[in-house]
Design an enzyme around this catalytic site. Structure first.
Site, PDB file in Angstrom:
ATOM      1  N   MET A   1     -16.933 -68.335  23.033  1.00 20.74           N
ATOM      2  CA  MET A   1     -18.225 -67.792  23.472  1.00 20.74           C
ATOM      3  C   MET A   1     -18.016 -66.681  24.506  1.00 20.74           C
ATOM      4  SD  MET A   1     -20.181 -71.458  23.821  1.00 20.74           S
ATOM      5  CE  MET A   1     -18.728 -72.327  24.412  1.00 20.74           C
TER       6      MET A   1
ATOM      7  N   LYS B   1     -29.643 -72.273  15.128  1.00 25.88           N
ATOM      8  CA  LYS B   1     -30.609 -71.268  15.552  1.00 25.88           C
ATOM      9  C   LYS B   1     -31.719 -71.152  14.515  1.00 25.88           C
ATOM     10  CE  LYS B   1     -29.122 -67.875  18.676  1.00 25.88           C
ATOM     11  NZ  LYS B   1     -28.120 -66.867  18.970  1.00 25.88           N
TER      12      LYS B   1
ATOM     13  N   ASP C   1     -25.283 -76.816  12.065  1.00 22.19           N
ATOM     14  CA  ASP C   1     -25.760 -75.531  12.566  1.00 22.19           C
ATOM     15  C   ASP C   1     -25.084 -74.453  11.716  1.00 22.19           C
ATOM     16  OD1 ASP C   1     -23.143 -75.321  13.871  1.00 22.19           O
ATOM     17  OD2 ASP C   1     -23.981 -76.820  15.239  1.00 22.19           O
TER      18      ASP C   1
END
Ligand code: SAH
Length: 256
Positions: free
Chosen positions: A170, A55, A35
């Site tokens: 996050m 993404k 990723d």
């Protein structure tokens, strides 16, 4: 004969922080599924063997089921696959799920650790996650969920009581929520807090404040993911050492 999957951690992003083993595997694998989080480390991956499962252009995440299926499909075709993840594959990286999926499908795998962002990101900002004078525990938590909901998977009240360092992954978006919950749980509003954005990437940024001020600091500096939040007295060590802290990453981008 089925191939093999290497669940590889890239470390926080600087290609020089890849392990020697990770680098060798990236060079010799048939396919590298990755990723975006390995950041600049991805420069070492040949375009022909790179498959992006992060993404997508439209902002959509590749579904985990697709990644799982693809890993099995490639392994069954006899390929050697590197599943490259930012930091360590087993720290908020879904490496655990992928490992179980591989085992359930009788695919051989190997885990190759990487330095997790919560440790490396704090460190490159001059913040040791433990320090004998300040704390004897550190908790790694996700800030992704709503800390005000009744059944938060993270027990922020309990964390506030430990007195240990809290490293939030996050946790940029929900910063106002969990800092409030910690303050309500009795954490000193003067507790030092640091945000480290894109640690070890070119343009790394560090922003510091207190439990009380950090949300304003975030907004002022415009800190965006990926970033870690470090909460606790150790976050103040940065101020004592930063005049002598020389790493390759921070330039004039640091705003404090
Ligand atoms: N497996 C990764 C974590 C994946 S979860 C690891 O071990 O580091 C994604 C979160 O990791 C991001 O939202 C951010 O909080 C953190 N992160 C990953 N790389 C980072 C970096 N270079 N700088 C700051 N935070 C990072």
């Amino acid at each position: 004969m089925s191939g093999k999957v290497y669940l590889v951690g890239s470390g926080p992003g600087d290609p020089e922080l890849l392990t020697v083993k990770a680098k060798r595997l990236i060079e010799t694998a048939d396919v590298v599924l990755h990723d975006k989080l390995p950041g600049p480390s991805l420069d070492l991956v040949d375009d022909e063997k790179a498959e992006d499962v992060g993404k997508r252009a439209g902002g959509e995440w590749t579904p985990q089921e697709y990644t799982n299926k693809r890993l099995v499909e490639l392994a069954e075709a006899g390929k050697t696959i590197v599943r490259l993840k930012g930091g360590d594959p087993f720290v908020f990286g879904r490496g655990g799920e992928e490992m179980e999926h591989l085992a359930a499908n009788e695919i051989e795998f190997e885990y190759v650790p990487g330095v997790t962002a919560g440790v490396a990101g704090a460190g490159v900002a001059g913040i040791p996650v433990t320090h004998r004078a300040h704390n004897s525990s550190v908790s790694f938590v996700t800030g992704h969920e709503d800390p005000t909901k009744e059944e938060s998977a993270v027990n922020w009240q309990a964390l506030a009581a430990t007195g240990g360092t809290i490293v939030v992954y996050m946790g940029v978006g929900k910063l106002p929520d969990y800092t409030q919950v910690l303050a309500d749980a009795g954490m000193d509003p003067e507790t030092p807090v640091a945000l480290v954005e894109r640690a070890t990437w070119p343009g790394q940024r560090v922003a510091t404040g207190t439990l009380d001020t950090i949300v304003d600091v975030r907004d002022e500096v415009g800190i965006e993911p990926p970033a870690i939040t470090v909460i606790g007295p150790v976050a103040a060590t940065r101020d004592r050492v930063k005049a002598f802290l020389r790493n390759d990453y921070e330039s004039s981008h640091s705003r404090e």
